[in-house]
Design a protein around this motif. Structure first.
Motif, PDB file in Angstrom:
ATOM      1  N   LYS A  95       0.825  -1.197   0.000  1.00  0.00           N
ATOM      2  CA  LYS A  95       0.000   0.000   0.000  1.00  0.00           C
ATOM      3  C   LYS A  95       0.868   1.259   0.000  1.00  0.00           C
ATOM      4  N   THR A  96       1.851   1.265   0.924  1.00  0.00           N
ATOM      5  CA  THR A  96       2.765   2.399   0.993  1.00  0.00           C
ATOM      6  C   THR A  96       3.522   2.558  -0.322  1.00  0.00           C
ATOM      7  N   LEU A 129       1.616   4.351  -2.799  1.00  0.00           N
ATOM      8  CA  LEU A 129       1.547   5.794  -2.552  1.00  0.00           C
ATOM      9  C   LEU A 129       2.853   6.486  -2.913  1.00  0.00           C
ATOM     10  N   SER A 154       3.377   6.329  -6.931  1.00  0.00           N
ATOM     11  CA  SER A 154       2.457   7.123  -7.738  1.00  0.00           C
ATOM     12  C   SER A 154       2.669   8.617  -7.515  1.00  0.00           C
ATOM     13  N   GLY A 155       3.562   8.943  -6.576  1.00  0.00           N
ATOM     14  CA  GLY A 155       3.869  10.348  -6.370  1.00  0.00           C
ATOM     15  C   GLY A 155       2.981  10.998  -5.338  1.00  0.00           C
ATOM     16  N   THR A 156       2.131  10.218  -4.659  1.00  0.00           N
ATOM     17  CA  THR A 156       1.281  10.812  -3.626  1.00  0.00           C
ATOM     18  C   THR A 156       2.131  11.249  -2.433  1.00  0.00           C
ATOM     19  N   TYR A 157       3.005  10.349  -1.983  1.00  0.00           N
ATOM     20  CA  TYR A 157       3.979  10.744  -0.959  1.00  0.00           C
ATOM     21  C   TYR A 157       5.162  11.407  -1.660  1.00  0.00           C
ATOM     22  N   LYS A 158       5.361  12.662  -1.425  1.00  0.00           N
ATOM     23  CA  LYS A 158       6.488  13.327  -2.085  1.00  0.00           C
ATOM     24  C   LYS A 158       7.695  13.380  -1.177  1.00  0.00           C
ATOM     25  N   SER A 188       6.622  10.941   5.301  1.00  0.00           N
ATOM     26  CA  SER A 188       5.352  10.250   5.428  1.00  0.00           C
ATOM     27  C   SER A 188       5.554   8.790   5.813  1.00  0.00           C
ATOM     28  N   ILE A 216      -1.505   1.357 -10.120  1.00  0.00           N
ATOM     29  CA  ILE A 216      -1.233   2.792 -10.036  1.00  0.00           C
ATOM     30  C   ILE A 216      -0.750   3.315 -11.385  1.00  0.00           C
ATOM     31  N   SER A 250       4.426   8.221 -10.946  1.00  0.00           N
ATOM     32  CA  SER A 250       4.606   9.670 -10.893  1.00  0.00           C
ATOM     33  C   SER A 250       5.361  10.140 -12.137  1.00  0.00           C
TER      34      SER A 250
END
Ligand SMILES: Nc1ncnc2c1ncn2[C@@H]1O[C@H](COP(=O)(O)OP(=O)(O)OP(=O)(O)O)[C@@H](O)[C@H]1O
Ligand SMILES: Nc1ncnc2c1ncn2[C@@H]1O[C@H](COP(=O)(O)OP(=O)(O)OP(=O)(O)O)[C@@H](O)[C@H]1O
Ligand SMILES: [Mg+2]
Ligand SMILES: [Mg+2]
Ligand SMILES: O=P([O-])([O-])[O-]
Lengths: 259, 231, 281, 295, 231
Positions: A104-105, A108, A111-115, A119, A148, A151
């Protein structure tokens, strides 16, 4: 060597170095047969098969429906052969305080959600993604497995090895490579993450037992596709791969035998 | 070149004449050290402006060239506007900004060019006619108020009307400047000059008042030359 | 004072730029040669790679590049010279001629990767030559064509018309004049241009990417419809795709040395021919 | 009799040479047609508006994002950066070579420049990976030096020989009379160079820059190896970028033929082709205006 | 060029004279269609050799050039050996192999060159002196036994001694060939020619016997020109 004595193999970058080693030993055992190998990616191999510029396509993903239609249109029948298994390793710098990661992490992060690594870890550093080109089999596999889109800031390196080189220097980078590259790239400065999906324990791509049991989330078969009517030409090479020497080379190269 | 001894008298026009290749241009270019540019020339002897030795290393060549202007055979305006052609040297020599406009205007008037160009100072100088270009080149030189103006066949590329204008200009300029001019045209030399120097094969053969040299040459070579027998 | 300072500044800027440009060459050569000479040996250039290309030499890459250059030469040189002959000896100023000249100038400006695409579409796909040293050589040939035409035409232009008149007035046809007088006289100039062009072609990578270069082959290329290894691609592969980049870095440096030496030798031959020709005149 | 034969041969060969001359037009036309034909196939499937206005190049995604903008921006950025470095360096070097360097120094410097031009682009790209990239990373305290700046430096080195040679020709072509005019007015050689000679050579210098720019825009291997190839819209020189040429080189190897993605690569190639064509014409135009002004 | 009507009489030397740029070379080059090479020239009227129309498309230009040889202003030996310079045209026109040696020898003898070069026929022709080169060019032309030899200022690049030799050669050749020669040198024209044609601004002004034209020109222009007043 005449054209007819040469087996042309094209495709996957993941498999290319392995194929070179196989071809080398194969040729010294069968000096009358030559092998010519090109990388470029899984897509190229399959396309070359379609265009008749290769006898065999290496692919680290299975052939997709679009391609099946194309083969059908050209009335080419193909067969496939799984000669090894790969486990995609996620690699970070050994300075990053993280040893395992959940799917899951991972989704994230990639996909670039966590920049920022904050986090995920205690470190406050921007995430740098080192990946493969959009059409590589590995790229495709990871994307599909995680469901996904990558990014757009992910750097697209020219090969697996260049990803490792980059991460050695970049202590905030993360990347993915075929299992064979992890043992050969040397582990200096690098860390291979263990991955857990759901409630399970974290599994390392280097753990052959778990792989044999099919427990690693990112394990995948490595295919070789060939036209049915050129089976006679490629058969000696396929036999060699299946044989003892072949499987030994595959193991030494860091990949896993087919069970 | 050797054996050259001339005194160019102030506020007079001196013509240098002689057959092609005799070294007139070479000599003229010595006066403002134009040869510094090109060559491995060997320099012996001295050239003096008033009491300043032109070839003395101590003296700045740019300063000398400011004091000794030069006009060339072919009009060579810079590829800029008329105004910029005039202001170029003023800026280089750091004349005060507020005077520049006035200086340019008076120099252009002096060269009888003002009326013709005053409305189009922004026009590229190359658009002017050949004669206008040459007068611009002269104005460009006089705007610096030099002491000497050297001219190397300034009319040879021009039509008779333009030539006439330039000749008049030269005569009118001599009250302010010392002028040395190279020409192939005997009539022109007679019309405009006070003194005439005749050169042959790199040597000065005869030097004297205009009248004397043309009417009554002392040297056989000069006689032949001004009589039109060779050259 | 201020003037002197600005003069000094000007001088340093101009000289500095020039020195910097020389320094670029110096750094490139120093880095590559200082790190690459140690892997250079007879074995390195006379053996094929072994152990998954982590050991052994680069023989197939050298022979591949030679093959490639040979095919490029055989294709581009006759066509290029013929076109230059047409332009300089036959063509009158006309719309057609100026169209040809404009084409040549534009062809010279097209990025090499686009030649690669064109080679893929034309030779590999349309003409069914497959990915082979022939396809790649022809693609490089197309790429070289405008350069060969331009340099040849320049060499032809330097031949004075009096030479042509001499034979024409004796009743030779125009072709005989070209064959017997113009070409022999222009040969050194043509040769210089051809060699310089080939040295560029030998160092090109992008146009051969899709037209036949291989990551690895057993033994050396022996026929034109085979794939091939090439020095520039080998260097690219060793420095970005090989699975043990770190381990093969010395081999990459060695390959770079061989590639640069090959190109420089060709250049020096060309300079020498040009120098000889100038001193003779 | 024999004369007939000789003259027929002569005539035939003339036609042959002419036909070969025509091949160049056919070749240029062929390249153009190939690009256009495949681009049309692409635009039949993808809306041109999306192609030119989207902000993402991600052909692998489910719906396929084909936007050339980030690639164009990358290409423009790296080429502009290379020109920022190469133009002053190149023009000043050319000025030094033609105006100040004594003959012997010129005899040394000219081969240096030709040698620089001869170095293959992979070798330069290789140095980008092993030398310049790490150097940039260290200098700016960033993690990875594979970025636009790296590419610009390397492309500058590659464009320099072109710019120097053509600029030098342009400076040499400035009539000597201009220099004389300025010197005779008491300008020193610096004022003459900067205020007269270089401005007069301007069209030629622009032509030189155009050709250098064409070289930088079309270069593949160097940028492929040294700029990181991230397809996001670049934000600055320290971002990884992906040029049009690198995109073709990477993805053409991996696409099945005759798919949308395959056609998309021809479409971006067509855009690159048109850009280089335009730049060539511009360069040619300026070179011509220099010639006119000499006459 | 217009209004030109000349009959060049057999076995005589005809000189074309006239001021520079008047079209002498142009006319001469019409005679062996040398203009086919360069230009978009418009051709009107006809030129005939005996009864053969030179500009008739049916007639082979190589054949015409074989019958009408040409010698140029600057000696232009081919960059080959002396022997090859002589044999080149013979081979092209497929003369029998066994005769070539003999033909070359006699042509060289005719041009008084044999004695000077017989021992070094393998030497590059460019190593010869200017005068020798020009005589080689003439021999190279005569070896084909043409009917007419055109010469465009064949001596203008040569020193007086070589010029004298070539002039003698021309006079001695006229018993076998019809010679048309362009020259700027009035003395030369008088020394060697039987007929003289004076051209001015592309037109034939006067044509007649050498004596008549020089001693007794009919036309005012001719009179001025041969008298040395312009040109
Ligand atoms: N004394 C000398 N020693 C060596 N060379 C000389 C000498 N005088 C003149 N020359 C050379 O002769 C050439 C012609 O000189 P210059 O241009 O001064 O002649 P000129 O009289 O101006 O001719 P023109 O009237 O055609 O302009 C120059 O190349 C110059 O270098
Ligand atoms: N009737 C004509 N119409 C147009 N152009 C002409 C004519 N006659 C001569 N010309 C042009 O004039 C130029 C000079 O001609 P040409 O070379 O024949 O002169 P020439 O008498 O040989 O001069 P020179 O004595 O200097 O050799 C040529 O370029 C030619 O094209
Ligand atoms: Mg002079
Ligand atoms: Mg003539
Ligand atoms: O090179 P791939 O295995 O990722 O296609």
């Amino acid at each position: 060597a005449r054209d007819s004595d040469t087996i042309k193999i094209k495709g996957s970058d993941t498999e290319v170095n392995l194929a070179v080693q196989l071809a080398e030993t194969f040729h010294s055992d069968n000096p009358e047969v030559f092998v010519s190998i090109s990388g470029g990616g899984s897509g190229l191999g399959i396309a070359s098969l379609l265009n008749g510029t290769a006898d065999m396509a290496n692919s680290s993903r299975s052939i997709n429906s679009e391609e099946i239609v194309l083969f059908h249109k050209k009335t080419i029948t193909i067969d496939s052969f799984i000669f090894a298994q790969d486990a995609i390793a996620f690699v970070v710098s050994d300075e990053l305080p993280i040893d395992s990661i959940s799917t899951k992490t991972l989704a994230l992060v990639l996909s670039g959600t966590y920049k920022n690594w904050s986090s995920v870890t205690s470190k406050k550093m921007p995430v740098n993604i080192y990946g493969r080109q959009s059409n590589s089999g590995t790229h495709d596999f990871v994307k599909k497995k995680l469901k996904i889109a990558f990014s757009p800031h992910a750097k697209e390196m020219n090969g697996n090895a260049q990803i490792l080189e980059a991460i050695k220097q970049d202590n905030s980078g993360i990347g993915y490579v075929g299992a064979g590259y992890v043992i050969h790239g040397g582990s200096k400065g690098l860390k291979v993450l263990t991955v857990y999906s759901g409630e399970d324990i974290a599994v390392s791509p280097l753990n052959s037992k778990m792989i044999a049991a099919g427990k690693y989330f990112f394990q995948r078969p490595l295919f070789q596709y060939y036209k049915s009517n050129s089976y006679d030409k490629v058969k000696p090479f396929l036999d060699f791969e299946k044989g003892q020497i072949g499987q030994k080379i595959i193991k030494e190269a860091g990949y896993y035998p087919v069970n | 070149m050797k054996n050259i001894n001339i005194d160019f008298p102030k506020n007079q026009v001196t013509s240098l004449i002689g057959p092609s290749g005799c070294g007139k241009s070479t000599l003229l270019r010595c006066f403002n050290r134009m040869h510094d540019l090109s060559s491995d020339a060997k320099i012996e002897g001295s050239i003096k402006l008033d009491d300043l030795d032109i070839y003395d290393k101590k003296n700045s060549v740019t300063e000398i060239r400011k004091r000794i202007g030069m006009v060339f055979q072919k009009p060579n305006p810079l590829p800029k506007s008329i105004y910029e052609n005039m202001s170029y040297a003023l800026n280089i020599h750091q004349f005060p900004k507020n005077e520049i406009q006035k200086l340019i205007e008076s120099a252009l008037k002096e060269s009888y060019l003002w009326e013709e160009v005053k409305d189009e100072l922004k026009k590229p100088a190359v658009k002017l006619s050949g004669g206008q270009q040459q007068r611009l080149c002269i104005a460009r030189t006089t705007v610096l108020r030099p002491e000497v103006i050297l001219m190397d066949e300034p009319c040879s590329a021009l039509d008779p009307i333009s030539t006439r204008k330039i000749e008049e200009l030269i005569v009118s300029l001599k009250k302010d400047y010392t002028i040395v001019i190279v020409t192939h045209n005997m009539q022109q030399a007679q019309r405009i000059s006070d003194k005439v120097a005749f050169m042959y094969l790199g040597e000065l053969v005869e030097f004297g008042n205009c009248q004397d040299v043309f009417q009554n040459p002392q040297n056989e070579l000069t006689k032949n030359y001004v009589g039109g027998h060779f050259g | 004072m201020k003037k002197r300072l600005s003069r000094f500044l000007n001088w340093t800027i101009l000289l500095g730029c020039t020195i910097l440009v020389c320094l670029f060459l110096g750094i490139i050569l120093f880095d590559i040669f200082s790190k690459g000479m140690s892997s250079l040996s007879w074995g390195f250039i006379s053996q094929p790679p072994t152990k998954g290309m982590t050991h052994g030499g680069i023989l197939p890459a050298i022979t591949g590049t030679l093959w490639l250059t040979l095919i490029t030469t055989l294709f581009a040189v006759p066509f290029g010279i013929a076109c230059a002959i047409y332009l300089n000896e036959y063509a009158r100023p006309s719309v057609l001629t100026s169209m040809i000249r404009a084409s040549i100038r534009n062809l010279a400006g097209i990025p090499s990767i686009i030649y690669g695409l064109f080679g893929l579409a034309l030779f590999v796909q349309a003409l069914h030559l497959g990915t082979s040293v022939l396809s790649a050589g022809l693609t490089l040939g197309l790429l070289s064509l405008p350069y060969i035409i331009t340099t040849t035409e320049e060499a032809l232009k330097r031949i004075p018309d009096s030479m042509r008149e001499a034979t024409l007035a004796l009743g030779a046809t125009q072709f005989e004049t070209i064959k017997d007088v113009v070409l022999p006289k222009a040969l050194p100039g043509i040769l210089t241009g051809v060699i310089l062009t080939l040295s560029r072609a030998a160092g090109e990578t992008a146009p051969i990417l899709f037209t036949g270069v291989a990551f690895y082959i057993n033994g050396s290329t022996t026929s034109v419809n085979q794939e091939f290894m090439a020095l520039p691609y080998h260097l690219y592969m060793l420095s970005t795709q090989h699975q043990s980049i770190e381990q093969v870095r010395p081999l990459a440096y060695g390959t770079a040395v061989v590639l640069i030496l090959l190109v420089f030798v060709l250049n020096i031959i060309a300079f020498y021919i040009r120098f000889k020709q100038r001193t003779q005149q | 009799m024999d004369v007939k034969k000789r003259e027929t041969t002569d005539w035939l060969l003339k036609q042959l040479f002419k036909a070969i001359g025509l091949i160049t037009i056919v070749l240029l036309g062929g390249i153009f047609m190939m690009l256009i034909y495949n681009s049309i196939a692409f635009f039949a499937k993808v809306n041109p508006v999306d192609f030119f206005t989207g902000y993402q190049w991600d052909p692998g995604s489910v719906d396929g994002n084909y936007s050339i903008l980030p690639l164009l921006a990358s290409t423009g950025l790296v080429a502009a950066g290379s020109m920022l470095i190469a133009v002053p360096l190149g023009i000043f070097t050319a000025a030094f070579l033609s105006e100040f360097a004594p003959g012997k120094l010129q005899a040394v410097l000219k081969p240096v420049i030709e040698m620089l031009a001869a170095i293959p682009s992979v070798a330069i790209g290789f140095l980008g990976i092993v030398l310049v990239g790490p150097g940039i990373a260290k200098l700016f305290g960033i993690q990875n030096g594979l970025n636009a700046l790296n590419g610009s430096v390397l492309l500058a080195v590659m464009a320099l020989p072109t710019i120097i040679t053509i600029s030098e020709d342009a400076i040499n072509a400035v009539p000597k009379t201009y220099r004389e005019a300025s010197l005779a007015l008491g300008a020193d050689k610096w004022a003459t160079l900067f205020q007269v000679t270089l401005p007069a050579a301007l069209p030629g210098l622009i032509a030189a820059v155009m050709l250098g720019l064409g070289r930088a825009l079309g270069e593949t291997m160097t940028v492929l190896m040294a700029t990181g190839n991230a397809s996001a819209m670049p934000g600055g020189f320290l971002d990884s970028i992906r040029t049009i040429t690198a995109t073709i080189a990477i993805e053409m190897g991996e696409v099945p033929y005759q798919t949308t993605h395959y056609f998309a690569l021809f479409a971006i190639a067509a855009v690159l082709f048109l850009i280089t064509l335009a730049i060539n014409f511009l360069g040619e135009y300026f070179a011509n205006s220099l010639r006119k002004f000499q006459a």
